[in-house]
Design an enzyme around this catalytic site. Structure first.
Site, mmCIF file in Angstrom:
data_model
loop_
_atom_site.group_PDB
_atom_site.id
_atom_site.type_symbol
_atom_site.label_atom_id
_atom_site.label_comp_id
_atom_site.label_asym_id
_atom_site.label_seq_id
_atom_site.Cartn_x
_atom_site.Cartn_y
_atom_site.Cartn_z
ATOM 1 N N SER A 158 17.529 -31.081 -46.768
ATOM 2 C CA SER A 158 16.627 -30.777 -47.871
ATOM 3 C C SER A 158 17.144 -31.436 -49.136
ATOM 4 O O SER A 158 18.356 -31.454 -49.387
ATOM 5 C CB SER A 158 16.535 -29.258 -48.081
ATOM 6 N N HIS A 202 15.839 -34.734 -59.575
ATOM 7 C CA HIS A 202 15.295 -34.543 -60.919
ATOM 8 C C HIS A 202 15.752 -35.707 -61.805
ATOM 9 O O HIS A 202 16.940 -35.795 -62.163
ATOM 10 C CB HIS A 202 15.787 -33.226 -61.522
ATOM 11 N N HIS A 243 10.621 -33.868 -53.809
ATOM 12 C CA HIS A 243 11.217 -32.928 -52.851
ATOM 13 C C HIS A 243 10.936 -33.435 -51.452
ATOM 14 O O HIS A 243 9.853 -33.948 -51.163
ATOM 15 C CB HIS A 243 10.614 -31.537 -53.029
ATOM 16 N N ASN A 263 12.031 -32.275 -47.167
ATOM 17 C CA ASN A 263 12.751 -31.397 -46.263
ATOM 18 C C ASN A 263 12.279 -31.656 -44.843
ATOM 19 O O ASN A 263 11.086 -31.797 -44.602
ATOM 20 C CB ASN A 263 12.501 -29.930 -46.637
ATOM 21 N N VAL A 264 13.220 -31.761 -43.917
ATOM 22 C CA VAL A 264 12.894 -31.810 -42.489
ATOM 23 C C VAL A 264 13.851 -30.866 -41.778
ATOM 24 O O VAL A 264 15.033 -30.806 -42.105
ATOM 25 C CB VAL A 264 12.981 -33.238 -41.901
ATOM 26 N N HIS A 304 1.140 -41.158 -51.072
ATOM 27 C CA HIS A 304 0.300 -40.588 -50.011
ATOM 28 C C HIS A 304 0.069 -41.586 -48.878
ATOM 29 O O HIS A 304 0.033 -41.196 -47.706
ATOM 30 C CB HIS A 304 -1.030 -40.113 -50.588
ATOM 31 N N HIS A 327 0.353 -17.489 -59.303
ATOM 32 C CA HIS A 327 0.335 -16.719 -60.548
ATOM 33 C C HIS A 327 -0.085 -17.581 -61.737
ATOM 34 O O HIS A 327 -0.474 -17.043 -62.779
ATOM 35 C CB HIS A 327 1.712 -16.098 -60.802
ATOM 36 N N GLY A 363 22.510 -17.273 -46.337
ATOM 37 C CA GLY A 363 22.973 -18.655 -46.451
ATOM 38 C C GLY A 363 23.847 -18.888 -47.675
ATOM 39 O O GLY A 363 24.084 -17.984 -48.489
ATOM 40 N N ARG A 364 24.318 -20.097 -47.806
ATOM 41 C CA ARG A 364 25.213 -20.469 -48.918
ATOM 42 C C ARG A 364 24.375 -20.646 -50.188
ATOM 43 O O ARG A 364 23.564 -21.564 -50.289
ATOM 44 C CB ARG A 364 25.949 -21.764 -48.572
#
Length: 291
Positions: free
Chosen positions: A104, A108, A118, A120-121, A158, A188, A272-273
């Site tokens: 992950s 920035h 971002h 993540n796999v 994309h 929200h 987790g850490r």
């Protein structure tokens, strides 16, 4: 887990781990070469007796000119029972022991004209409490969060995602794009986090080997999707006004990750850490708009 049943053949967990570690190294080497900084490697291992067992490697870019925070984490953990965030769509696995691994990252940038990104796999496997064969599935994706949007950047990002998914069926990109739009939505605030990308979870419908191949294709596409945008925008001049707006919009990023993100919830709920789980947080953010 290497003897796991599947729709085609047993999944080699060692091959998944090897791919993820290689992906982490390739991405951070490429970013460091572009940025001019150095990569600090922080290996970690859970202490005996902790609720979660396993290890990982956190890589962080330091002293770079381009990125304010660029971190990429690999983790491989085992736990006695899946946390609620992982069983909301699979109630039959509530309380099941599990094994999970993934890569992950969140980058920035300093320049407000370079978007945050971002990716993540991941793979997750669980053994039903009452016995039976282990269940394995994959998840992942990538999404782009510009502070000042450019249509050509969004189109490129994309299109790269679409190309990565094309070998696995024409339906995948439209499905995963919509899933991304729905997932990365601040309920929200009633607003999108960025311009989207692709997102998938609980995926095994192609059989384990092809589902793994699809996850690999998404991971491999990351540098092709993001680096050309960075190279195009990194030298765009900016001033205090643009910087203040960037920090304000980063506040929305923090809100999403802490309130809505399932990955953050999974990591915290499973023990987790913490340092690795919160690697996605920007070093600076604002929650008031002074403009």
């Amino acid at each position: 887990m290497s003897g796991m049943n599947s729709l085609d053949k047993p999944l080699d967990i060692g091959a998944v781990r090897s791919f993820l570690l290689g992906l982490q190294a390739r991405i951070m080497d490429a970013v460091a070469a572009l940025d001019g900084g150095s990569v600090v490697t922080d290996p970690w291992e859970k202490e005996p007796g902790e609720r979660l067992q396993g290890n990982g490697i956190t890589k962080i870019l330091e002293q770079g000119a381009l990125f304010e925070r660029a971190g990429c984490g690999f983790s491989h953990v085992r736990g006695p029972q899946l946390p609620p965030s992982a069983t909301q769509h699979r109630p039959e696995l509530a309380g099941a022991p599990f094994e999970a691994m993934g890569v992950s990252l969140v980058f920035h940038p300093r320049n407000p004209y370079v978007p945050t990104v971002h990716m993540n796999v991941r793979m997750l496997a669980a053994t039903p409490v009452g016995g039976g064969e282990p269940v394995c599935w994959f998840g992942g994706g990538m999404d782009l969060t510009p502070y000042y949007g450019f249509e050509e950047d969004a189109v490129h990002f994309h299109q790269t995602c679409k190309d990565a998914l094309a070998p696995f069926g024409e339906d995948k990109y439209p499905r995963f794009k919509q899933w991304c739009d729905e997932y990365f939505y601040l309920k929200h605030r009633q607003e999108q986090r960025g311009v989207g990308g692709v997102f998938f979870d609980d995926f095994q419908e192609l059989g384990l080997s092809q589902s793994f191949a699809m996850m690999q294709s998404v991971g491999d596409a990351f540098l092709k999707a993001y680096l050309p945008i960075v190279e195009r925008r990194q030298h765009t001049p900016y001033g205090e006004r643009e910087r203040e707006f960037q920090l304000y919009r980063r506040g929305r990023y923090v809100e999403f990750n802490l309130v809505w993100d399932r990955g953050t919830h999974f990591g915290l709920q499973s023990g987790g850490r913490t340092e690795s789980i919160l690697l996605s947080m920007p070093p600076l953010a604002s929650f008031t708009n002074s403009l």
